[in-house]
Design an enzyme around this catalytic site. Structure first.
Site, short mmCIF file in Angstrom:
data_model
loop_
_atom_site.label_atom_id
_atom_site.label_comp_id
_atom_site.label_asym_id
_atom_site.label_seq_id
_atom_site.Cartn_x
_atom_site.Cartn_y
_atom_site.Cartn_z
N THR A 114 0.80 -1.22 0.00
CA THR A 114 0.00 0.00 0.00
C THR A 114 0.84 1.28 0.00
OG1 THR A 114 -0.12 -0.03 2.42
CG2 THR A 114 -1.89 -1.14 1.21
N LYS A 115 2.16 1.16 0.00
CA LYS A 115 3.00 2.35 0.07
C LYS A 115 2.97 3.13 -1.25
CE LYS A 115 4.58 2.00 4.30
NZ LYS A 115 3.87 0.85 4.84
#
Length: 367
Positions: free
Chosen positions: A178-179
């Site tokens: 999710t970065k």
């Protein structure tokens, strides 16, 4: 449900992984070396060292600094637990200080009062994509002879006075799914310390410089070429995706300006890359987030229980009162933030959040 995050994975990443699979060189090869070299240039440092994940990046830096039992490391509790866990991994003690109530970053004015004869390092967390006050932190570290380790796991591309996150001390970045930039799992270390960089490359490769010649105790903390090939594509997209995140944040700021909430604060001289868009909504937070979720928007809380309140920290005797940290954990929500968000999705988030806040906020954020 509109998710809190959605990885930007497309045909370019699929093609890059396919090419690696067809090459037969899958681990610690040319793709990793290129990824490291390009990330070092991106951040503006001499060295980047790839690791298997962001937690390992922090662990490896602390191990390379020689931290051990009896040492103390000043950091914050308003963070993902990996920050403290990586310190504990070495046997050192995390010393938690409070955050600024508006930026949610380490309150640098509190650092010097926490320094003792056992302090070895300061670990600011560039939370949600905003860089901490590195001028003040660097000056304090220099005055006391302390290392600075930047937890930049959420700050890919963020800057402070024109310098990139990860360039002020030794930096750790996460490449989790999710970065802002992902390899599914992975990590990157940045440093200008030649000795540390050499040590880290041995440490993450079982202590080997040459095959079967073990120069030190090391471990398998390597990144694969499969992951690095994804990372190279993601790096090509980083500027574009950062601009998209900033545009979404600007739309949110405008849409919520008349509500009794606090939108993200961005001090002068800093760029925010909005890994998360965090809204402080006041004492009715739980009712507000429940209403938002009922409206089909995947809002979340980062983080509902601060690290200093976690059972495994308390059982080690680390008791500290951090009122600004507690307040943030009780009053903030994170809204959907990802570069592929459509205009319709953004409009839905805004409508649902406005309705929820107006229905439940009462006295609002300043109570």
């Amino acid at each position: 449900m509109i998710p809190i995050a959605r990885p930007d994975i497309g045909p370019e990443e699929i093609a890059a992984v396919t090419a690696v699979l067809e090459s037969g060189m899958l681990a610690q090869g040319r793709q990793v070396a290129e990824f490291e070299a390009r990330w070092a240039v991106q951040v503006g440092v001499r060295h980047a060292v790839a690791t298997s994940n962001g937690t390992v990046a922090l662990m490896a830096i602390f191990a390379g600094l020689g931290l051990g039992p009896g040492d103390e490391v000043i950091t914050v509790s308003h963070t993902f637990a990996a920050t403290a866990n990586a310190i504990l991994f070495t046997g050192a003690t995390p010393v938690f200080i409070d955050i600024e109530p508006d930026t949610y970053l380490i309150d640098a004015k509190r650092i010097e009062t926490a320094i003792t004869a056992r302090t070895r390092a300061i670990v600011p967390v560039h939370l949600f994509g905003l860089v901490a006050d590195m001028d003040m932190i660097g000056a304090i570290a220099d005055r006391h002879g302390l290392a600075v380790v930047e937890d930049a796991c959420q700050a890919h591309g963020a800057t402070f006075r024109g310098r990139a996150a990860g360039s002020f001390g030794h930096g750790a970045f996460s490449l989790y799914a999710t970065k802002n930039m992902t390899t599914a799992e992975g990590g990157l270390i940045t440093t200008n310390d030649d000795r540390l960089a050499d040590w880290l490359r041995l440490y993450r490769n079982q202590g080997m410089r040459a095959r079967y010649q073990f120069e030190m105790l090391g471990y398998n903390f390597r990144l694969t070429d499969l992951a690095a090939s994804i990372g190279l594509v993601q790096l090509d997209k980083l500027a574009r995706n950062t601009a998209r995140r900033q545009a979404i944040a600007a739309a949110y700021d405008e849409a919520f300006a008349d509500l009794p909430v606090r939108t993200p604060v961005v001090p002068d001289g800093r760029s925010h890359v909005y890994h998360q868009y965090t809204l402080e909504v006041g004492p009715a937070r739980d009712a507000i987030i429940a209403a938002i979720r009922e409206g089909g928007v995947g809002a979340d809380i980062h983080y509902p229980i601060p690290v200093h309140r976690q059972a495994y920290i308390l059982e080690r005797g680390f008791h500290v009162e951090l009122p600004a940290t507690d307040r943030a954990s009780e009053r903030t929500i994170a809204l959907p933030m990802f570069p592929g968000m459509t205009d319709d999705e953004r409009a839905t988030v805004i409508r649902v959040v406005r309705d929820a806040v107006l229905a439940h906020s009462g006295v609002g954020v300043h109570a």
